[in-house]
Scaffold this active site. Structure first.
Site, PDB file in Angstrom:
ATOM      1  N   GLU A 478       0.806  -1.228   0.000  1.00  0.00           N
ATOM      2  CA  GLU A 478       0.000   0.000   0.000  1.00  0.00           C
ATOM      3  C   GLU A 478       0.834   1.271   0.000  1.00  0.00           C
ATOM      4  O   GLU A 478       0.534   2.214  -0.702  1.00  0.00           O
ATOM      5  CB  GLU A 478      -0.949  -0.006   1.206  1.00  0.00           C
ATOM      6  CG  GLU A 478      -1.982  -1.120   1.125  1.00  0.00           C
ATOM      7  CD  GLU A 478      -3.061  -0.966   2.186  1.00  0.00           C
ATOM      8  OE1 GLU A 478      -3.327   0.168   2.615  1.00  0.00           O
ATOM      9  OE2 GLU A 478      -3.629  -1.990   2.583  1.00  0.00           O
ATOM     10  N   GLU A 745      -0.703 -15.648   9.915  1.00  0.00           N
ATOM     11  CA  GLU A 745      -1.932 -16.199   9.366  1.00  0.00           C
ATOM     12  C   GLU A 745      -2.006 -15.921   7.857  1.00  0.00           C
ATOM     13  O   GLU A 745      -1.586 -14.872   7.374  1.00  0.00           O
ATOM     14  CB  GLU A 745      -3.161 -15.589  10.041  1.00  0.00           C
ATOM     15  CG  GLU A 745      -3.208 -15.799  11.539  1.00  0.00           C
ATOM     16  CD  GLU A 745      -2.602 -14.653  12.326  1.00  0.00           C
ATOM     17  OE1 GLU A 745      -2.725 -14.663  13.557  1.00  0.00           O
ATOM     18  OE2 GLU A 745      -1.994 -13.763  11.705  1.00  0.00           O
TER      19      GLU A 745
END
Length: 887
Positions: A478, A745
């Site tokens: 980003e 994760e």
């Protein structure tokens, strides 16, 4: 002017700065602020008065004359944030200044060394230049070159270049790149402001023929490949430049940007801040920025409309190539595929060496990790969101050794995949180039625990990898300035680096993102996320507070107070019975992106309370007594509502590690229950989560400090030394060298048919790093005397540690705190800068067991006993270096 016969040489003014900078070239504030630090070898040294001289002529200053400003003897202990108060400053002029001070005995110091600042172009009419760009027929070509020949008729005395190139630029003079900035200028909302830079170009100038060259890149201005490309793009690359040469006879020659410049496409055939750069060396135009180059086939530059933003000086450290990294290994996982491991995740690019035939295209693909087969895995760089990978391509011209590195892109990476080479590359054919905003180090920390030191190392790399003109969330996917991230990391960044200019710039960026009262969640630019939530917008209130708290900066508060007030009033209007339900919450706890254990209303309301308390203090400081009283009352109401809504008295908890940590940190709980809440928090960590954290970015910021403050340092220590999921130690076991966005994760992205990893360099998870300084070393500013005018020294002694050592270069000078255990005695060495005092908390029940250099503490001059508080002997200590023993 008073001149005393006795001169006290032990007190020396040094490290003089103007608007936080040393000898800045280019200031566009008409009342710049001056500061200095003091150095002394003794104790109890104070400044009781100062005198500042400012002159246009160094020879007058050297004769102790300040014809521009002579402050006279000012009775004051202030040594920073002193506004210039002389005659009106003029564009482009250089001003020399120095200072002397009087000590606590009325003795006068020697004058400091003379320093200077130079003004930029203060008025719009000072710009005689036009914005120029490519002819319309070449608008779609990237990386354009511009040149202009210039004859200098006389000896050069002084020469300056004023330039803004959008999105990025490089300036050349007689074939040499001017300055060491890269990726310049820093990102802004170009519809509201654009940065120009001033360069001293005298050393590059020739008497007679000269050539000025400019190369443009797309940067953030013409970013049209990622996110909403119809919205993100501001326009085609363009620049404005004005070169001013002063000759030895006092006359001036000015070169402006206009349609007389020539332009042609350059060898950069593609560049994007996310997707990388493609460079075709066959298209190089040797000598294009040198005198005598034949530009008859070049087109004419075209006057273009200026961007909407006002031209202002870039008053912050530039982005630079800071260091290089040699790869630690190279592998060959598939035929023709070579993977380089730099050994460290960082932000920057790679420098390539190659000897290939003409037309060979060498492709460099960047990633943070590799898969089981040793191939680079780009998933964590955000392909799922951006749709592009980080790829640089170099097309060889042939004929021998070629060395290349990109100009107008950067990458977040550790691994580089090289393809396209015909032979077998060597390890030294690629070098990592570390690139970031070149903030000066301000602090250092180490302790006896190797894991904590490793975490500190990772915190530093993570932060620096995300300083590129704005505080980015990650250096690959980003690269956005998310407001929620910034307030979490602000104090950590300030302890480690000089962030005064950087955060000042970013507060203005937030201002440009405001639509009405609330800023959007991202600043600056056009990717605003089109939403503004309280627990992210709080950055607009917290950041000015931190600049005031750590640097004594009242001006930033005054400048943005009306905006901060609107934001706080908006929070108030959104709250229901003083509870705020809007927000993103405790972002990225283990197992999730969104909060799990802590409801959004807990964190948003707690931050609402924090904002009210600090706004009350800031309002009082700048003379808004009614606001101060009102916001103080609001804070009391919020506290009552918070406790009533969320506190489970029978269990002494607010329901999660995050909730309890914040409540303890802010005092947002019944005071009589603080120890019980801390015990409940410790039990939650040790028993419920088996010495693992369950916090997101907001909770993690205060978890360790809240535990240690109430005597559970061993629990905090166990968390930091944990090696199983979820923990930083577990990430280290997976090869992490920076702090990750989440805790390993992953999820499967069916659309891309691949596993989706999150970023492996995310400073929002590293905000707890402030605790190493505040907690373990115990160095904190005092809001009553900000800028470390009065220092609070209160180390949290952890039994598992043998020593903790930190230094911090405050705006008042060097602060040090070093404690260690030695043969059953706790030794504590501290350094307090001249003209400051410290409130020190000694972990002892009585002053009788404390000595300084073998003398009982009660007999030490410059140490005043204040009493005993919660198992600590509290003393006020004057400036100087001390060695205490407690035992």
């Amino acid at each position: 002017m008073e001149q005393l016969a006795v001169r006290f040489a032990d007190l020396v003014a040094m490290d003089l700065k103007c608007d936080y900078a040393v000898n800045p070239i280019g200031i566009d504030t008409i009342r710049p602020r001056l500061s200095w630090a003091l150095e002394s070898g003794g104790r109890g040294r104070k400044q009781t008065a100062y005198r500042i001289l400012v002159s246009e002529r160094l020879e007058l200053l050297n004769r102790d004359q300040g014809e521009v400003w002579d402050s006279g003897k000012v009775i004051s202990g202030r040594q920073n944030q002193i506004e210039y108060a002389g005659t009106m400053l003029q564009s482009r002029l250089c001003y020399y200044w120095k200072v002397c001070v009087w000590d606590q005995d009325g003795n006068l110091s020697e004058w400091s060394k003379a320093v200077y600042w130079e003004m930029g172009l203060l008025k719009a009419e000072d710009w005689q230049s036009s914005w120029v760009g490519c002819p319309e027929s070449e608008q779609e070509k990237t990386g354009p070159l511009f040149r202009r020949d210039w004859t200098i008729e006389g000896e050069v005395l002084k020469a300056r270049a004023y330039i803004c190139g959008l999105g990025y630029y490089e300036l050349y003079l007689n074939g040499v790149k001017v300055g060491d900035h890269v990726l310049d200028p820093a990102q802004t909302d170009y519809d509201q402001r654009c940065f120009y830079v001033v360069y001293n170009i005298a050393e590059h100038m020739n008497k007679g023929q000269n050539t000025v060259g400019v190369m443009l890149g797309n940067g953030w201005y013409h970013q049209n490949k990622v996110w909403n490309t119809s919205v993100m793009d501001y326009g085609k690359p363009k620049f404005v430049a004005q070169l001013v040469v002063t000759l030895s006879d006092g006359t001036e020659q000015i070169l402006t940007s206009d349609e007389q410049w020539k332009t042609a496409p350059g060898p950069i055939v593609a560049d994007n801040i996310y997707a990388g750069e493609t460079y075709d060396a066959r298209l190089e135009l040797d000598g294009w920025a040198n005198p005598g180059f034949d530009d008859n086939n070049w087109g004419q530059a075209r006057r273009v409309s200026p961007p909407g933003g006002k031209l202002v000086i870039q008053m912050m450290p530039p982005i630079r190539k800071v260091k290089t990294i040699r790869p630690v290994r190279m592998t060959n996982p598939q035929p023709g595929v070579y993977v380089y491991d730099m050994g460290q995740n960082f932000a920057g690019w790679a420098r390539l060496k190659a000897s290939e035939t003409e037309g060979t295209a060498i492709r460099l693909r960047f990633a943070e990790t590799v898969d089981a087969d040793g191939m680079v895995d780009t998933a964590s760089t955000g392909v799922f969101a951006t749709g592009v990978e980080q790829i640089d391509t170099y097309i060889c011209k042939g004929g021998g050794l070629e060395i290349w590195q990109p100009r107008f892109t950067y990458h977040g990476y550790r691994y580089v995949e090289m393809t396209g080479v015909a032979g077998n590359p060597e390890l030294d054919d690629l070098t990592g180039v570390v690139v970031h905003t070149d903030v000066e180090p301000a602090g250092s920390f180490e302790c006896s625990d190797a894991m904590i030191n490793k975490i500190q190392h990772a915190v530093l790399w993570t932060q620096l990898s995300n300083l590129h003109g704005v505080p980015t969330d990650c250096p690959a996917r980003e690269r956005c300035g998310w407001l929620g991230d910034t307030h979490v990391i602000a104090e950590m960044s300030i302890y480690n680096f000089d962030m005064a200019q950087f955060w000042s710039k970013y507060i203005h960026d937030i201002e440009t993102s405001r639509r009405g009262s609330m800023p959007f969640d991202i600043a600056p630019g056009k990717r605003l996320c089109l939403r503004g939530v309280p627990d992210w917008s709080t950055a607009f209130i917290q950041l000015p507070w931190y600049l005031y708290l750590y640097y004594g900066d009242e001006q930033i508060v005054r400048e943005h107070y009306s905006g901060m007030k609107l934001v706080l009033e908006q929070f108030h209007s959104q709250a229901k019975q003083w509870i705020l339900y809007e927000g993103r919450g405790d972002w990225c706890p283990p197992g999730s992106i969104v909060p799990i254990e802590t409801p959004v209303e807990i964190t948003s309301t707690a931050l609402f309370y924090l904002d009210c308390t600090i706004m009350s203090q800031m309002a009082k400081m700048i003379g808004h007594a009614e606001d101060s009283e009102k916001y103080g009352k609001w804070a009391n109401r919020i506290k009552e509502a918070f406790i009533a809504a969320f506190y489970v008295r029978e269990n002494y908890t607010f329901g999660s590690q995050t909730a309890d940590s914040i409540a303890l940190y802010l005092g947002l709980l019944p005071e009589s229950d603080a120890k019980e809440v801390a015990a409940s928090l410790a039990d939650d960590v040790r028993v419920k989560h088996k010495s693992h954290l369950s916090t997101g970015i907001i909770g993690s910021r205060h978890l360790y400090g809240s535990l240690s403050q109430y005597g559970y340092g061993d629990v905090a220590y166990a968390l930091l030394n944990q090696t199983t999921y979820p923990s930083i130690g577990h990430l280290f076991s997976k090869g992490a060298t920076t702090i990750w966005e989440n805790w390993e994760e992953t999820k499967f992205n069916a659309k891309l048919n691949r596993v989706e990893h999150r970023s492996m360099s995310h400073p929002m998870q590293a905000g707890f790093g402030a605790w190493f300084y505040q907690g373990l070393a115990g160095i904190s500013p005092d809001p009553e005397q900000p800028g470390f005018k009065r220092i609070v020294l209160r180390p949290q002694i952890i039994e598992s540690l043998h020593y903790s050592k930190a230094e911090y270069r405050s705006i008042h000078g060097r602060i040090a705190s070093h404690w260690k255990r030695h043969e059953g005695t706790l030794c504590w060495d501290i350094t307090i800068p001249p003209n400051t005092t410290a409130i020190a908390y000694f972990p002892a029940q009585s002053a009788d067991c404390i000595s300084e250099s073998a003398t009982p503490i009660g007999d030490i001059e410059h140490v005043r006993l204040l009493g005993v508080e919660n198992g600590n002997v509290v003393c006020e200590i004057s400036s100087g270096a001390y060695h205490f023993e407690i035992g």
